[in-house]
Design a protein around this motif. Structure first.
Motif, PDB file in Angstrom:
ATOM      1  N   LYS B 133       0.961  -1.618  -0.127  1.00 43.43           N
ATOM      2  CA  LYS B 133      -0.100   0.201  -0.079  1.00 43.43           C
ATOM      3  C   LYS B 133       0.937   1.459  -0.186  1.00 43.43           C
ATOM      4  O   LYS B 133       0.305   2.663  -0.128  1.00 43.43           O
ATOM      5  CB  LYS B 133      -0.840   0.137   1.092  1.00 43.43           C
ATOM      6  N   THR B 134       2.170   0.905   0.014  1.00 46.55           N
ATOM      7  CA  THR B 134       2.947   2.519   0.142  1.00 46.55           C
ATOM      8  C   THR B 134       3.678   2.033  -0.898  1.00 46.55           C
ATOM      9  O   THR B 134       3.655   1.277  -1.957  1.00 46.55           O
ATOM     10  CB  THR B 134       4.004   2.364   1.505  1.00 46.55           C
ATOM     11  N   THR B 135       3.714   3.558  -1.852  1.00 44.84           N
ATOM     12  CA  THR B 135       5.287   3.891  -3.276  1.00 44.84           C
ATOM     13  C   THR B 135       6.283   3.294  -3.025  1.00 44.84           C
ATOM     14  O   THR B 135       7.113   2.886  -3.646  1.00 44.84           O
ATOM     15  CB  THR B 135       4.603   4.928  -3.668  1.00 44.84           C
ATOM     16  N   GLU B 272     -12.021  -1.902  -6.356  1.00 49.32           N
ATOM     17  CA  GLU B 272     -11.152  -2.190  -5.048  1.00 49.32           C
ATOM     18  C   GLU B 272     -11.077  -3.391  -6.037  1.00 49.32           C
ATOM     19  O   GLU B 272      -9.996  -3.939  -5.574  1.00 49.32           O
ATOM     20  CB  GLU B 272     -12.225  -1.720  -4.105  1.00 49.32           C
ATOM     21  N   PRO B 276      -4.941  -3.494  -9.697  1.00 49.59           N
ATOM     22  CA  PRO B 276      -4.148  -3.207  -9.015  1.00 49.59           C
ATOM     23  C   PRO B 276      -3.913  -2.832  -8.325  1.00 49.59           C
ATOM     24  O   PRO B 276      -3.893  -1.424  -8.904  1.00 49.59           O
ATOM     25  CB  PRO B 276      -3.078  -4.113  -9.521  1.00 49.59           C
ATOM     26  N   THR B 277      -2.918  -2.355  -7.047  1.00 50.55           N
ATOM     27  CA  THR B 277      -2.208  -1.068  -6.170  1.00 50.55           C
ATOM     28  C   THR B 277      -0.987  -0.723  -6.644  1.00 50.55           C
ATOM     29  O   THR B 277      -0.727  -1.550  -7.296  1.00 50.55           O
ATOM     30  CB  THR B 277      -2.534  -0.905  -4.784  1.00 50.55           C
ATOM     31  N   THR B 278      -0.826   0.207  -7.156  1.00 50.53           N
ATOM     32  CA  THR B 278       0.796   0.656  -8.004  1.00 50.53           C
ATOM     33  C   THR B 278       1.471   0.335  -7.208  1.00 50.53           C
ATOM     34  O   THR B 278       1.388   0.647  -5.961  1.00 50.53           O
ATOM     35  CB  THR B 278       0.306   2.387  -8.269  1.00 50.53           C
ATOM     36  N   ASN B 288       0.583   1.543 -13.939  1.00 46.65           N
ATOM     37  CA  ASN B 288      -0.983   0.800 -13.402  1.00 46.65           C
ATOM     38  C   ASN B 288      -1.358   1.539 -14.721  1.00 46.65           C
ATOM     39  O   ASN B 288      -2.839   1.052 -13.745  1.00 46.65           O
ATOM     40  CB  ASN B 288      -0.681   1.274 -12.673  1.00 46.65           C
ATOM     41  N   THR B 291      -5.830   1.165 -13.036  1.00 47.10           N
ATOM     42  CA  THR B 291      -6.629   2.284 -12.898  1.00 47.10           C
ATOM     43  C   THR B 291      -7.706   2.893 -13.868  1.00 47.10           C
ATOM     44  O   THR B 291      -8.404   3.390 -13.491  1.00 47.10           O
ATOM     45  CB  THR B 291      -5.347   3.219 -12.165  1.00 47.10           C
ATOM     46  N   PRO B 632       1.828  -3.894 -11.867  1.00 48.93           N
ATOM     47  CA  PRO B 632       1.042  -2.397 -10.813  1.00 48.93           C
ATOM     48  C   PRO B 632       3.109  -2.204 -10.407  1.00 48.93           C
ATOM     49  O   PRO B 632       3.156  -1.707 -10.493  1.00 48.93           O
ATOM     50  CB  PRO B 632       0.871  -3.429  -9.987  1.00 48.93           C
TER      51      PRO B 632
END
Lengths: 295, 819
Positions: B133-135, B272, B276-278, B288, B291, B632
């Protein structure tokens, strides 16, 4: 028929006095086959059937990928499949088999029916069914086992090198259908040059015996074939040293003219004898019985 | 294909594995020969049989069916061990440097997180080290950290020595090493190699991992995204690419969007779950691109429900059917056969009706007897076909298929005659992702109708019934947009326009609000113009751009090729966005210069990327985004934590295992591959069925319908069913070439002509001599009476890949007997 009349005839079967000569020089056409890039897909077989409207043959699976064991009067183009052990592994050789359109056609030499087999100025060897008498002498003359006798029509049939297409500037049907480009069509000189380049390329990749099969024994063939294993043409069901059989040559160039001279001589001789000696006279009692006039 | 047909001519090395391209794609194969003739390319063919592809290859290597992962992992090991991989490429364009979390492990055939009861993995055990969840998360740019992907990969494939490859695959060591030398010769920056594959990889219980292994190898060699490189999948039908693009299977919507599952009640919940989360690395950001889901999804919903889809009703999302289980092939037929659904506690009945549209389940489904039995349980079936197939005639199948007496079968069968391929227009999307318009050659005969007319008439009749009678949920049907000028037989040009997309309102230019990109009603240029606010409509974002204001781009036929690389940008339309080579950013180095200047994909000219249509934001400078914009991570995956059976490929035996897995005998076959349990799902043991068998196709036939052609040319070229056997096996059993032979599996037996050949060899498997045989699939009981034959699928098992549920047609066990 009108299409064929557009093509001048270089040589004709049973033409005792030699070929008709054309005033124009026409380049010999040639079909080029590269067996090293043939994938045996049979598009060429399908094209030949479709273009020439060949009748359907009820083939059977007998344990091979090859469509038929050999050519047929309704099957003029056949990919021959040969698998063999080689160099610790195997090779699966595929060669397109059809009339070779020889420079010196054995079938034409053997054929006794005038004009039944012709060679056009462009080298294509073709059958004229109207003149064919179904004697099958052509089978003896051909060193490639190509001519096939059609049981129903009583005529010989074989690949025509799509003379009807070529006459109007198109390539043969098999050439057009080939997806890989292993079949090419053009003048003999161009196809030989193409083959030469390909053979050099093959030699460069380890095929030391690669060859362009264009046998001298028949003064070269209209169909030229690249073989990776040129030292073993028999692996591709090709004869090592094809030539017009001596017997056929002897018959055509010696015996037949001699026979012609003999018959001609016999006719002249009989006429000369008759003019010199008159008809045969029959002496004795029999003359009256035969109602002959008194001498 | 990531690349394309013509691009194959740009390759220096071609590995043809998991497929027989000369046989099944003879026209496309010309590009292989072009590569050989014009650039001296080397073709390596790896196949259980010496095929028509092997006949023109530079090197042939035999392999036991189903063992491709061992072979490929062996190639990967060789590449890493001999340092024959493109190091700069791997560091720049793959997740080789990424550190993997400490929960990831592999022991004795199992990855961490395996739930034995469910036969499923908990994939969060395979996450990268940092919190996704962090970059930022951990990487080692030198790739030396023992927990980085590259080192874990190296450790994982260490067991796949040439000796192990010989033991598992049967490929003689010396031959295998020769393959390694040739295939890895494409690793230098100025060389490119491609891998071509087909159903010999997909149709296994480890099929997806076979392809994965090929992709890992190509990433290591620096071949992905390069002209002459790539992973080139050869599809099995002329338009199956189009079928899957347009949602041919239950788990996808057009453009490979995910179908929503039951619990996802709103669009927001759906996004959601799907997006995918970047994950950003220090150097690269990831575009990504998923999105953009909202833009694709809302535009799709607008295409489906038109004016009825509004912001207030979540764009009609509630009308979209929600998936509540697995509706892939094997599950459908299992439900059908058992007459009940495995879902919702088995209380739901199985399907009572079935529409099979240009599809022959009895012919092509695994375990033919189960297919026949399943169809007998239906109340009704609609078959849309050109010919009366085995499926249309299932109720009258010969005795050996174990079907009930026709008088006992209650299924009402409707056979709707359909136009054949030459009798309809539309697009075919080929393996190279080219949408090519084809024109109708002649009208369909008699009462046959085009597909769209059959669908349209059915839809209109169903809609009428809903209008008259109401129903449980009428709105999805009543509100569906169907505004074609000819509603009964829509023009496919209109449908193509709808799929490509148009503006429903004026679309402002994001760079200058006073300007307008598109006015209401105009066709869009591509998916870059799609909006998530209901102002655009698009039936398939991936195909967007095929039909623009310029016209039907699928009809373009320009042979202009300025690059000389065979890209042909003005011939038809290549999705996505007319891009010819996917991931083409990876064809250049960190500065945007091509790895091989002679074969540039895209090049940074200081202001933008030029060459092919860039697979990256065109004006983004090198260093801004990673080359793999759909992932991602933004980089290619040597390690893929999203697959159901593991992040690294591992050799598992087929479900019908020929040997105990030498690597981990306790976990012989794919632990995540599920089996079926009806009385028709019988799996054979190697003690009873000691011979490995595979199935395949022939050039001369197409699936199960060319056998129908009375006095047809194809039936002349290849007249009947046969079984290919090695010479040694035939000798052992006294089977002569051309004689009758029986092949028996746990599910049934078939009989045909024996083709005794050198092209199948005896192999040493796990140190012991072993036989393998195979036979082609093209015959059945419904074809021309002179050309019927046994259904190959009588013998195939109800086994499948755990990611795609594709059946394992290509590796199963049999016995062979003289008939």
């Amino acid at each position: 028929m009108s299409v064929q009349q557009n093509l001048e005839i270089r040589r004709s079967s049973a033409a005792v006095w030699g070929s008709l000569s054309g005033m124009r020089s026409v380049p010999t056409v040639s079909k080029y086959i590269d067996t090293t890039t043939c994938i045996g897909c049979k598009a060429c077989e399908a094209a030949c059937i479709e273009w020439n409207d060949l009748r359907h043959i009820a083939t059977e699976q007998t344990g091979t990928y090859q469509t038929l064991p050999t050519l047929h009067a309704e099957y003029w183009n056949l990919i021959r499949f040969n698998e063999r052990d080689f160099d610790g592994g195997i090779v699966w050789l595929m060669r397109k088999d059809q009339c070779m359109h020889c420079e010196e056609p054995g079938c034409l030499a053997a054929c006794p029916a005038p004009g039944a087999i012709v060679q056009y100025a462009n080298g294509i060897v073709d059958v004229n069914p109207d003149q064919c008498i179904g004697c099958r002498y052509c089978e003896t003359g051909c060193p490639f086992d190509v001519p096939r006798f059609h049981q129903t029509t009583g005529k010989m049939a074989k690949c025509t090198l799509c003379v009807d297409r070529v006459a109007v500037g198109l390539e043969p049907a098999c050439i057009k259908a080939c997806p890989t480009g292993c079949l090419q069509f053009g003048t003999k000189d161009d196809m030989v040059a193409l083959g030469s380049r390909r053979v050099d390329q093959l030699k460069g990749t380890g095929f030391a015996n690669a060859v362009l099969y264009n046998p001298e024994g028949v003064h070269g063939t209209g169909v030229v074939t690249v073989l990776a294993h040129g030292d073993h043409p028999e692996w591709y069901d090709l004869p090592r040293d094809p030539h017009v059989p001596l017997l056929v040559k002897f018959w055509k160039s010696v015996l037949r003219p001699l026979g012609g001279i003999a018959i001609f001589g016999a006719v002249i001789g009989a006429f000369a004898h008759y003019t010199k000696f008159g008809p045969k006279e029959v002496r004795g009692a029999d003359a009256r019985d035969r109602n002959l006039p008194d001498a | 294909m990531t690349n394309g047909w013509v691009d194959i001519k740009n390759a220096d090395v071609i590995l043809a594995m998991g497929g027989n391209p000369a046989e099944n794609h003879p026209v496309g194969f010309r590009w292989f020969l072009e590569a050989k003739k014009t650039r001296g390319a080397k073709l390596v063919a790896v196949d259980p049989r010496f095929t028509r592809t092997a006949a023109v290859a530079d090197l042939y290597a035999p392999i036991r069916p189903g063992t491709d992962i061992a072979f490929l992992n062996g190639l990967i090991r060789y590449a890493i061990d001999k340092k024959r991989y493109h190091e700069d490429y791997v560091k720049l364009h793959t997740n080789g440097p990424y550190i993997v979390g400490e929960k990831f492990a592999f022991n004795e055939g199992l990855f961490s997180g395996f739930d034995e009861a469910k036969s499923e993995y908990a994939k969060d055990n395979w996450a990268y080290q940092a919190d996704p969840k962090t970059t930022a998360y951990g990487t080692d740019p030198t790739m030396e950290n023992p927990r980085c992907v590259f080192q874990l990969l190296k450790a994982h494939v260490d067991r796949y020595t040439p000796e192990m490859v010989e033991r598992i695959c049967g490929t003689p060591k010396a031959t295998f090493v020769k393959v390694c030398e040739i295939v890895t010769s494409s690793y230098p920056a100025d060389k490119a190699g491609t891998i071509t594959y087909a159903l010999g990889w997909t149709q296994h219980s480890t099929g997806v991992q076979m392809i994965r292994a090929g992709a890992v190898l190509q990433l290591l060699l620096g071949n992905v995204g390069r002209p002459g490189g790539g992973m080139n999948a050869f599809r099995g039908h002329s338009n199956i690419q189009g079928a899957t693009d347009t949602a041919g299977t239950f788990e996808i919507l057009p453009g490979y969007l995910k179908t929503p599952t039951g619990p996802l009640a709103t669009l927001q919940a759906y996004y959601e779950n799907a997006v995918p989360t970047t994950m950003n690395k220090q150097a690269w950001a990831s575009m990504n691109y998923w999105t953009n889901y909202p833009k694709f999804m809302v535009s799709l919903l607008k295409a489906a429900w038109g004016k009825a889809a509004t912001k207030d009703n979540d764009w009609g999302y509630e009308w979209l059917p929600k998936v509540d289980g697995n509706y892939s092939w094997m599950y459908i037929f299992d439900d059908m056969y058992r007459g009940s659904s495995t879902r919702v506690g088995g209380k739901e009945p199985g399907p009572e009706g079935f529409i099979t549209f240009g599809m022959n389940p009895v012919g092509l489904g695994p375990n033919s007897k189960k297919m026949v039995a399943a169809l007998s349980k239906l109340k009704w079936m609609v078959v849309v076909e050109n010919v009366e197939t085995e499926t249309a005639r299932f109720w009258n199948a010969p005795k050996e298929y174990g079907g009930a007496e026709p008088s006992k079968i209650q299924t009402e069968v409707f056979l709707l005659p359909a136009a054949s391929f030459a009798e309809k227009d539309g697009t075919f999307t080929n393996s190279a992702r080219w949408l090519q318009w084809k024109w109708k050659a002649l009208d369909p005969p008699g009462q046959s109708k085009a597909d769209q007319e059959i669908i349209a008439r059915t839809f209109l009749a169903v809609r009428d019934l809903y209008k008259k009678e109401g129903g449980a949920l009428p709105d999805p049907i009543l509100k569906l947009s169907w505004s074609y000028p000819n509603p009964v037989n829509p023009d496919l040009g209109e449908v193509l326009k709808e799929m490509s997309g148009k503006a429903l309102a004026d679309i402002p230019d994001p760079k200058d609000k006073t300007k307008v990109l598109k006015t209401a009603g105009q066709q869009l240029d591509g998916f870059g113009q799609l909006q998530d606010d209901g102002t655009t409509s698009c039936g398939n974002w991936l195909h967007s751009g095929v039909y623009t204001e310029a016209g039907n781009n699928a009809q373009r036929r320009s042979t202009a090729d300025p690059t000389g690389l065979g890209m042909f940008h003005n011939w038809a339309f290549s999705w996505p966005a007319n891009r010819r080579i996917m991931y083409n950013r990876a064809s250049a180095d960190a500065e945007g210069k091509p790895w091989d200047p002679k074969r540039p994909g895209i090049v940074w000219n200081g202001e933008k990327w030029v060459g092919d249509v860039p697979d990256i934001k065109p004006d983004s400078p090198p260093g801004m985004y990673g080359a793999f914009i759909m992932l991602p991570e933004g980089v290619g995956r040597l390690y893929a934590p999203s697959l159901n059976d593991g992040p690294f490929p591992e050799h598992y035996e087929a479900v019908e295992a020929a040997i105990a897995n030498p690597l981990h005998p306790k976990v012989t076959s794919n632990p995540a591959s599920k089996k079926f349990s009806s009385d028709k799902d019988i799996y054979g043991k190697k003690e009873d069925f000691p011979i490995v068998c595979t199935t395949y196709r022939l050039t001369e036939h197409f699936h199960y319908w060319t056998q129908h052609q009375h006095k047809g040319t194809l039936n002349e070229l290849q007249p009947g069913f046969f079984v290919e056997l090695p010479e040694g096996l035939a000798k052992e059993r006294g089977i002569a070439n051309g004689s009758q032979v029986k092949v028996i599996s746990a599910r049934g037996e078939i009989q045909g002509v024996a083709m005794v050949t050198k092209r199948l060899q005896q192999l040493n498997i796990d140190g012991k001599p072993a036989w393998q045989i195979g036979f082609p699939i093209h015959w059945g009981f419904a074809g021309d009476p002179n050309h019927t034959g046994p259904l190959a699928n009588t013998l195939t098992p109800s086994a499948m890949d755990p990611n795609t549920w594709t059946p394992e047609y290509k590796a199963f066990l049999v016995r062979v007997e003289k008939a």
